[in-house]
Design an enzyme around this catalytic site. Structure first.
Site, PDB file in Angstrom:
ATOM      1  CG  HIS A   4       0.697   4.166  -6.453  1.00 34.95           C
ATOM      2  ND1 HIS A   4      -0.249   4.588  -7.364  1.00 34.95           N
ATOM      3  CD2 HIS A   4       0.532   2.820  -6.338  1.00 34.95           C
ATOM      4  CE1 HIS A   4      -0.948   3.554  -7.778  1.00 34.95           C
ATOM      5  NE2 HIS A   4      -0.494   2.470  -7.175  1.00 34.95           N
ATOM      6  CG  MET A  57      -1.766   1.252   1.371  1.00 35.73           C
ATOM      7  SD  MET A  57      -2.858   1.498  -0.050  1.00 35.73           S
ATOM      8  CE  MET A  57      -3.006   3.295  -0.020  1.00 35.73           C
ATOM      9  CD  GLU A  58      -1.237   3.427  -3.398  1.00 34.78           C
ATOM     10  OE1 GLU A  58      -2.236   3.893  -3.978  1.00 34.78           O
ATOM     11  OE2 GLU A  58      -1.076   2.212  -3.193  1.00 34.78           O
ATOM     12  CD  GLU A  72       2.445  -0.397  -3.778  1.00 33.42           C
ATOM     13  OE1 GLU A  72       1.806   0.626  -3.476  1.00 33.42           O
ATOM     14  OE2 GLU A  72       1.921  -1.384  -4.312  1.00 33.42           O
TER      15      GLU A  72
END
Length: 897
Positions: A338, A300-301, A335
């Protein structure tokens, strides 16, 4: 994800049919009835959150308080924001030195909202909302949740971690939990003195108060709530600075900091690459990447604090395979992309999710190719993301790249291969059509124009049109706004002095349907035997003609070189006959040999051509030695074999696979050579696994030998470890051919290792054997405390892959334990994965009815589309077997298998 722009010539249009984009007709919503949804009102807008949180890792609760700077834009006496599973004790409003307590505090569990009402209308202008609240550190892998692991001394440890995308920041603190409500955040965390406490920004102050510490972090840039993050727990780290002096740290489990070095090295290369590519430097002073035990996604970025599953970040120098290293590099590349594309510029609403995920999924390959040019990563891309996009988007129950999203429950359903894989395939096609430099300049323009703001798909198209001068919006709207992609049927007309290609488009359908009237604006690229410089054209109607410059009569003609265009190609018999010698003598490059094979297989599977004829054509690949091409052939044959694994001819199928792959393993060998490259290691692993599961007795015996020595080495140092690159295939072969003794030895290895990659390798193969009792034991094991909850669906999937018996046993297990799965995973990505892996591979219409009936009687939040796709898959497989089964069985006999 050519430095010179290819001239785009226009095809002579033979059919004047307009491009048909009828979303109401072509987009089938999966939910029978959408939940009503309204965005939060804009009468009161947040600009900054001062947030103070105290997680309790003993009681699994947290307390919090926040002061939210707001602007009151309309005269209202109530403020509505998002809140879920949080109890608000007090609320007040301050403006001009006057504080007013709330008259009423109401929560709506269904809407996940909090409404604070005050005695009088709030004064227009700026003010502050103050809230005191408590919540739970849940075990659902969403919001502010708890995760646990076993420490080196055998004790059980807990950490607190966040996963807010898409709409779960509201489970940690009341907020305006929509991407467009951007704000800054001042975070303070209270944690045990020995714990590491992290948030998006660097620490500016730390106060020690007995056995706890209070850590305050610098103010964040303006950003969306889903990117806020906190982690509290015990970790080690390695660190370095990149070329632009950004401090990068990789946090690992205690005692495993060396396992963070590879990801750190990748990040140190990635960050300057992106800063140069986007012409914007990374905006934060630090970047933390942290491995956590439990995470629903791979990573998750969160801006400045990226969370990863351990298997997506940690690399053990001795025990990590080349495949896992590649996976880690790609995930890190994704990631970190992002941090610009998604964090700096964010989609306006989840309708535009693909802007985030499709783009990051494309440029991760560009970045990894920059970092590891010898990996041939773009060729692997064709066999991974590109082929997955084509497979899923051929279904009736697919969806457009850009999906109208209302209620947040609809968001989770579009975190799928369409948003990621079709999204990145469209980006790659656009990059090729515009040219590398105009494309890059357009991206930089888009990011500079919209930094710290929200954007729509049309904003990206506008920037790319400016940089390229091409009609990007006109072309790309036909790709993002409708389901599916075209199949180009091509034939040739030749004279003594000209070669003209006739091209006709129709929608490619997994069921072979020819009735669709959909059309696309298609950039078509062609190379020929006499001219390897690509010619690019834009097909604007149903059909057209292309005069091929420099081509000679009799040339082979390859449409879609390097498989960049998102379409299938159906060659006339004559054109296909010309191509096959170029496949055999490898005059065509690996990507083109790969693409021809993939298209031929897809056409046969859908019923556009014969599967038996396909198997004959595959003889042209007898000299193939490229890993990616062979991997695709192997996967397609496995798909075909799954139709027959309950029929007598399955033994003949396995004999065919042995004949294809056994000579190649003899050439490649079992031991790593000094001359081996990255893909040689991947090829060796694939060959051993394939032959082991195809009944090759020499391979099975060799694997069993290696496994015994490996176990001795782990036990007492008296053996020899299996090389990490082939360990997964050896484990799988031993489990598939063995019994209870091998099963127990694998479990012993599982329990005695503290490397999660090794555990994952073992737990995914435990269920692949022929013994029903051991498969059942594996299914029970999957739900035990020994398996992390985010790994359970993948352990179950391993049982489902054990032939038709494994599929039926798994499906019965899921039905019997459905309340447990619903409680654990409902509303998330893992729930969809569980549905697909247990249902989609049946080849039995009775099972179709069983699956359909079960889900009509049992709710499946956020998995409605996955269920429909699975049901469609069953029906397609039944049709394929009925249509081609007898002919394929006869083909096996005719060819001596």
């Amino acid at each position: 994800m050519s430095t010179s722009l290819l001239t785009c010539l226009r095809i002579t249009v033979l059919s004047k049919s307009p491009i048909i984009v009828r979303l109401a007709r072509n987009f089938r919503m999966t939910a029978t009835q959408k939940k009503p949804f309204e965005h939060l009102p804009k009468s009161v807008i947040p600009s900054n959150y001062i947030l103070h949180l105290h997680p309790d890792l003993q009681k699994f609760t947290f307390s919090g308080k926040e002061s939210i700077d707001v602007e009151v834009k309309e005269s209202v006496n109530s403020v509505k924001m998002n809140s879920a599973e949080i109890e608000v004790q007090t609320a007040s409003f301050t403006s001009g030195g006057t504080t007013v307590s709330s008259a009423d505090i109401k929560t709506n569990a269904e809407e996940e909202t909090l409404t604070v009402t005050f005695p009088d209308n709030l004064p227009l202008g700026t003010g502050q909302i103050h809230l005191n609240f408590t919540g739970i550190l849940n075990d659902k892998l969403r919001g502010f949740y708890r995760s646990c692991y076993t420490a080196g001394d055998g004790s059980k440890k807990h950490i607190a971690v966040t996963q807010f995308e898409s709409t779960d920041a509201r489970r940690a603190f009341p907020c305006w939990d929509e991407p467009a409500f951007k704000a800054t955040f001042d975070v303070t965390l209270v944690s045990p003195l020995a714990a590491v406490a992290l948030s998006n920004m660097p620490v500016v102050k730390e106060d020690v108060q007995g056995d706890i510490k209070v850590t305050t972090y610098d103010r964040t840039p303006i950003m969306s709530t889903y990117l806020v993050a906190f982690v509290v727990g015990e970790f080690d780290y390695v660190e370095a600075r990149d070329r632009n002096n950004v401090l990068i740290r990789v946090y690992t489990p205690v005692g495993k900091s060396v396992q963070g070095q590879f990801a750190l090295d990748v990040a140190v290369k990635c960050m300057p690459f992106y800063a140069d590519y986007f012409e914007i430097k990374y905006d934060l002073p630090k970047l933390d990447m942290i491995a956590v035990p439990h995470l629903s996604f791979g990573a998750m970025e969160n801006w400045g604090l990226v969370t990863y599953r351990e298997t997506a970040l940690l690399v053990d120098p001795q025990n990590t395979s080349s495949g896992t290293k590649q996976w880690v590099a790609l995930v890190v590349g994704h990631e970190l992309a992002h941090q610009w594309f998604g964090n700096l510029v964010t989609m306006q609403w989840w309708t535009h999710l693909w802007l985030n995920e499709g783009f990051a999924s494309w440029i991760e390959y560009l970045c990894v190719d920059h970092c590891f040019p010898s990996w041939d990563i773009w060729l692997q891309y064709v066999n991974m993301d590109f082929s997955r996009a084509l497979e899923l988007d051929a279904l009736d129950n697919s969806h457009p790249i850009e999906v109208p999203v209302g209620h947040p429950e609809e968001v989770d359903e579009i975190f799928d291969a369409i948003s990621y894989c079709k999204g990145n395939s469209v980006i790659r096609m656009l990059h090729n059509w515009l040219g590398a430099e105009p494309f890059r300049k357009g991206l930089a323009l888009y990011l500079k124009r919209h930094q710290y703001k929200n954007a729509l798909t049309e904003d990206l198209w506008a920037a790319l049109e400016e940089s390229s001068g091409k009609p990007v919006n006109k072309v790309m709207s036909t790709w993002t706004g409708q389901i599916g992609y075209p199949m180009l049927t091509v034939d040739v007309v030749e004279t003594s002095d000209s070669v003209t290609l006739h091209v006709q488009q129709q929608k490619f359908c997994a069921n072979g349907d020819n009735s669709s009237e959909q059309q696309w604006l298609v950039p078509v690229t062609v190379v020929t035997q006499s001219r390897d410089t690509p010619q690019t054209y834009l097909l604007e109607g149903r059909e057209g003609q292309i005069v091929l410059e420099g081509a000679r009569p009799g040339d082979w003609i390859k449409v879609n070189p390097k498989q960049i265009g998102l379409f299938r190609v159906k060659y006339s018999d004559d054109l296909l006959k010309r191509l096959l010698p170029a496949v055999k003598n490898q005059a065509l490059g690996a990507a083109d040999r790969l693409g021809i094979q993939q298209d031929l297989f897809a056409l046969a599977k859908a019923g556009y051509s014969s599967t038996a004829n396909l198997l004959t054509l595959m003889g042209s690949y007898g000299t193939e030695r490229n890993y990616v091409v062979l991997s695709s052939i192997n996967a397609n044959l496995a798909d075909l074999g799954s139709l027959f694994n309950h029929l007598p001819c399955y033994e003949q199928f396995k004999a065919m696979r042995r004949k294809i792959f056994s000579p190649i393993l003899s050439e490649v060998g079992w031991e790593k050579k000094d001359t081996d490259g990255h893909t040689d290691a991947l090829l060796r692993n694939m060959l051993i696994g394939t032959l082991g599961h195809s009944g090759d007795t020499e391979v099975i015996e060799k694997c069993r030998e290696m496994f015994k020595l490996h176990s001795k080495e782990v036990d007492n140092g008296a053996g020899k470890l299996i090389p990490a690159d082939i360990r997964g295939s050896v484990y799988s072969t031993v489990r598939n051919s063995g019994g209870g003794d091998e099963y127990e030895e694998l479990l012993k290895l599982f329990k005695n290792t503290d490397l999660h990659e090794e555990r994952d390798r073992i737990q995914r193969v435990l269920g692949c054997g022929p013994d029903a009792e051991l498969r059942g034991k594996t299914l029970d094991f999957a739900l035990s405390d020994a398996v992390r909850s985010n790994d359970t669906p993948f352990v179950i999937a391993g049982v489902a892959k054990a032939g038709w018996e494994g599929r039926e046993q798994t499906w019965a297990f899921v039905k019997n334990n459905y309340p447990i799965f619903l409680e654990r995973y409902a509303g998330g990505f893992l729930f969809q994965r569980l549905v697909q892996t247990t249902c989609a591979s049946f080849v039995d219409m009775d099972k179709y009815k069983d699956v359909e009936k079960f889900f009509s009687e049992n709710k499946a939040p956020s998995a409605e589309r996955a269920i429909k796709q699975s049901l469609e898959g069953i029906k397609l497989r039944c049709s394929w077997l009925q249509r081609d089964g007898e002919a394929v069985a006869q083909w096996f006999k005719d060819h001596g298998f």
